[in-house]
Write a protein that holds these residues in place. Structure first.
Motif, short mmCIF file in Angstrom:
data_model
loop_
_atom_site.label_atom_id
_atom_site.label_comp_id
_atom_site.label_asym_id
_atom_site.label_seq_id
_atom_site.Cartn_x
_atom_site.Cartn_y
_atom_site.Cartn_z
N GLY A 1 0.84 -1.19 0.00
CA GLY A 1 0.00 0.00 0.00
C GLY A 1 0.87 1.23 0.00
O GLY A 1 2.06 1.16 0.34
N THR B 1 -4.06 0.31 -2.20
CA THR B 1 -3.74 -0.91 -1.46
C THR B 1 -3.87 -2.08 -2.43
O THR B 1 -4.84 -2.14 -3.20
CB THR B 1 -4.71 -1.11 -0.27
N GLU B 2 -2.91 -2.98 -2.40
CA GLU B 2 -2.97 -4.17 -3.26
C GLU B 2 -4.28 -4.91 -3.02
O GLU B 2 -4.75 -5.00 -1.88
CB GLU B 2 -1.78 -5.09 -2.98
N LYS C 1 -4.79 -7.35 -0.25
CA LYS C 1 -4.59 -6.81 1.10
C LYS C 1 -5.68 -5.81 1.51
O LYS C 1 -5.58 -5.18 2.56
CB LYS C 1 -3.22 -6.13 1.20
N ARG C 2 -6.71 -5.67 0.69
CA ARG C 2 -7.77 -4.71 0.99
C ARG C 2 -8.65 -5.20 2.14
O ARG C 2 -8.66 -6.37 2.48
CB ARG C 2 -8.60 -4.44 -0.27
N ILE D 1 -5.28 -1.16 5.96
CA ILE D 1 -3.97 -0.65 5.54
C ILE D 1 -4.07 0.79 5.04
O ILE D 1 -3.28 1.65 5.44
CB ILE D 1 -3.35 -1.58 4.48
N ALA D 2 -5.06 1.08 4.20
CA ALA D 2 -5.21 2.45 3.70
C ALA D 2 -5.49 3.41 4.85
O ALA D 2 -4.93 4.51 4.91
CB ALA D 2 -6.32 2.53 2.65
#
Length: 150
Positions: free
Chosen positions: A61, A85-86, A89-90, A94-95
């Motif tokens: 991310g 964010t990949e 990985k959402r 993370i974002a």
């Protein structure tokens, strides 16, 4: 949490990898990211800045802080940009963690208000952002939502 958030200024060796990653995600010329990251590493001012979420050596991310994210409201600066964010990985925060980290880091640098443009209409509110107004994106026929974080 199997990742850590880093500032490019703390990991200058990540510049090439980061520029390539952002270029692949957004299709903005690689040179534009490289130049912005070189300015970031020169540390002559608080903006621009670049942040990444790293899972070991993989960027999962990232986001940047730049003066203007290609819109007509040049008075609303600086802007969070290139939030990504990949896909695998959402929905793991993370974002949100990147946004909180960047906002706190910019506040330490004396910047209290940050802005961002987005087509999303509920995502950023979760992280303390407020809808501010509609802006005209460079070369865009439709208006885009502008948010502020105080």
């Amino acid at each position: 949490m199997d990742y850590k958030i880093i500032r490019l200024t703390d990991y200058p060796d990540k510049k090439e990898q980061a520029a390539q990653w952002f270029h692949e995600k957004w299709g903005i010329p690689l040179n534009a990211y490289s130049k912005s990251m070189e300015a970031c590493l020169a540390e002559s001012s608080a903006v621009p800045q670049w942040y990444m979420a790293m899972e070991k050596e993989r960027i999962i991310g990232g986001l940047g802080v730049i003066e203007n994210d290609f819109h007509d409201r040049k008075d609303l600066e600086p802007n969070i940009c290139a939030v990504y964010t990949e896909e695998d990985k959402r929905c793991q925060g993370i974002a949100g963690a990147l946004l909180e980290y960047a906002c706190a880091d910019m506040k330490e640098k004396g910047i209290d208000n940050l802005y961002l443009v987005t087509d999303h209409n509920s995502f950023y509110e979760r992280y303390g952002w407020e809808f501010l107004c509609m802006v005209q994106g460079d070369g865009e026929p439709e208006l885009t939502r502008m948010y502020i974080h105080k």
